[in-house]
Enzyme design. Structure first.
Site, PDB file in Angstrom:
ATOM      1  CG  ASP A  19       6.984   2.657  -9.996  1.00  0.00           C
ATOM      2  OD1 ASP A  19       6.729   1.699  -9.268  1.00  0.00           O
ATOM      3  OD2 ASP A  19       6.103   3.326 -10.592  1.00  0.00           O
ATOM      4  CD  GLN A 263      14.424  10.889  -4.821  1.00  0.00           C
ATOM      5  OE1 GLN A 263      15.624  10.680  -4.977  1.00  0.00           O
ATOM      6  NE2 GLN A 263      13.543   9.913  -4.882  1.00  0.00           N
ATOM      7  NE  ARG A 279       1.813  11.041  -4.902  1.00  0.00           N
ATOM      8  CZ  ARG A 279       1.611  11.801  -5.963  1.00  0.00           C
ATOM      9  NH1 ARG A 279       0.696  12.749  -5.939  1.00  0.00           N
ATOM     10  NH2 ARG A 279       2.314  11.615  -7.079  1.00  0.00           N
ATOM     11  N   GLY A 280       1.728   7.190  -1.439  1.00  0.00           N
ATOM     12  CA  GLY A 280       2.455   6.139  -2.165  1.00  0.00           C
ATOM     13  C   GLY A 280       3.442   5.386  -1.317  1.00  0.00           C
ATOM     14  CD  GLU A 281       7.362   1.215  -2.221  1.00  0.00           C
ATOM     15  OE1 GLU A 281       6.384   0.652  -2.751  1.00  0.00           O
ATOM     16  OE2 GLU A 281       8.513   0.761  -2.290  1.00  0.00           O
ATOM     17  CG  ASP A 282      10.938   7.519  -2.137  1.00  0.00           C
ATOM     18  OD1 ASP A 282      11.618   6.720  -1.456  1.00  0.00           O
ATOM     19  OD2 ASP A 282      11.377   8.615  -2.507  1.00  0.00           O
ATOM     20  CB  SER A 283       6.458  10.969  -0.171  1.00  0.00           C
ATOM     21  OG  SER A 283       5.219  10.381  -0.452  1.00  0.00           O
TER      22      SER A 283
END
Ligand code: TRH
Length: 404
Positions: A19, A263, A279-283
């Protein structure tokens, strides 16, 4: 748009780093590339400081990269009665804005443009909901849904203006890569070795994948950033615990535990490796900009609703891939996510699953680059700002707004 345009971004950290990871990118891009005065309100500075080491967890007001950062105390709603609302208000992932802030928004002569930036999904329904209005039940305010996505019918993805050029320069220049590996305390790659970054949630298939790599012909150097899978890695190597800097070897597999980096540096890690587990969204998005083959561990949700998201993305991603390569990719991705492939009972990531996947590396590599080119034409921030101008024109006809 010029510097005088103000923007408030509100972010609550549910868990992990995605997030704040996305909000921080958005904030920086709006400030750097479009000269907005951005204030980022975050309820968890500790998670934020992991991806941006500039952040001082004890400061309620600080600046980093041209963005004003404010600690958002969720319990102190009334404090927002003293905060002047920005002209552009972005709530991330439907986090609830402070009531007193919304009340103040409603009293502005020129009403702020209010955006709810939603989670990323490749599912078809997103196109139908993108840009939909949601009128406030009691105030003369309208909030608009704005979705990230992979098709022209969505808002696109966050992409900095110079990212792909920087990636290309890094990937062409061996010197940049050698400097990068040195900063992580790693040697330059050997010609026959493959380098894999491993950022995932706890995964029962990790030991199988590690044994497969340990038994493979090709040496595998796997980079594991410090985080929640370390206990699993320790068990695999029969160690009580492991820590950053540890190097572990079994057969052809060598694992290096590396620090959780800022980052920008994580981007370089993705650019430098041959395959990235993300994983998830940003990576997941950054792996796509890296133009390298990747394996996605999707954020697990209740009742396996995430499987639909996984299938929707694979369908889009594999549309231009040849049939057998698609099969190999889907088989590995589904098993990695604990989903049975084509209804088969086998749930393991066997040497066979991996070697079939690996035999298509050249095709995956070429496809990954083409995919990043294809996506780069749909820029989230440009789309967002065009939409904001349009809404401002519509809702603030009678007043002179700087947003246009
Ligand atoms: O941390 P995540 O699991 O975040 C998830 C997802 O966003 C999910 O959709 C959301 O619902 C959930 O959080 C609450 O994975 P993600 O999205 O990849 O975010 C990781 C961030 O951490 C990303 O910005 C990259 C960054 N990162 C670093 O800055 N340095 C590192 O060394 C690593 C490994 C990651």
């Amino acid at each position: 748009m010029n510097k005088s345009i103000s923007c408030d971004i509100f972010c609550t950290v549910i868990d992990n780093f995605g997030d704040i990871g996305v909000c921080w990118r958005l904030a920086r891009q709006l400030a750097h590339e479009h000269h907005l005065s951005v204030r980022l309100w975050v309820d968890d500075l500790s998670s934020f400081s992991r991806i941006n080491p500039d952040i001082d967890q004890d400061q309620s007001l600080q600046h980093s990269n041209g963005v004003e950062i404010r600690r958002w105390l969720l319990s102190e709603d009334s404090l927002f009665a003293f905060v002047e609302p920005a002209q552009l208000v972005i709530e991330a992932y439907a986090c609830e804005l402070p009531k007193s802030y919304v009340t103040k928004m409603a009293t502005q002569v020129c009403k702020p443009v209010w955006i709810n930036m939603e989670y990323l999904s490749a599912e078809d329904w997103v196109a139908g909901c993108h840009c939909l209005p949601s009128p406030h039940p009691s105030f003369p305010l309208v909030k608009y849904f704005f979705f990230q996505g992979f098709t022209q019918e969505t808002g696109g993805l966050l992409l900095e203006r110079d990212l792909l050029a920087r990636r290309d320069a890094f990937q062409k220049e061996l010197h940049c890569q050698s400097v990068f590996w040195k900063t992580l305390g790693l040697p330059m790659r050997k010609p026959d070795e493959i380098r894999i970054s491993m950022f995932c949630y706890e995964n029962i298939f990790l030991p199988e994948l590690f044994s497969t790599w340990a038994q493979s012909h090709t040496p595998v150097l796997c980079l594991v950033p410090e985080g929640r899978i370390l206990p699993q890695v320790a068990v695999f190597f029969r160690r009580e615990s492991i820590a950053t800097g540890d190097v572990l070897q079994q057969g052809k597999l060598q694992v290096h535990v590396i620090p959780f980096v800022a980052q920008e540096k994580y981007d370089e890690l993705l650019w430098a490796c041959d395959i990235n587990f993300v994983r998830g969204e940003d990576s997941f998005v950054r792996a796509q900009w890296a133009g390298k083959p990747f394996v996605w561990h999707i954020y697990p949700q209740k009742d396996n609703v995430h499987y639909k998201k996984l299938s929707a993305f694979m369908k889009l991603y594999c549309a231009e891939l040849q049939g057998e390569a698609t099969q190999a990719l889907q088989c590995l991705w589904e098993r990695w996510n604990g989903k049975s492939h084509r209804g088969e009972e086998t749930q393991t990531i066997s040497i066979h699953t991996w070697s079939v996947y690996f035999s298509f590396m050249e095709a995956f590599q070429q496809h990954a680059r083409e995919w990043s080119m294809q996506l780069s034409g749909n820029n989230f921030v440009l789309n967002l700002l065009n939409f904001v101008r349009k809404i401002d024109k519509m809702q603030n006809l009678g007043c002179k707004s700087d947003l246009r």
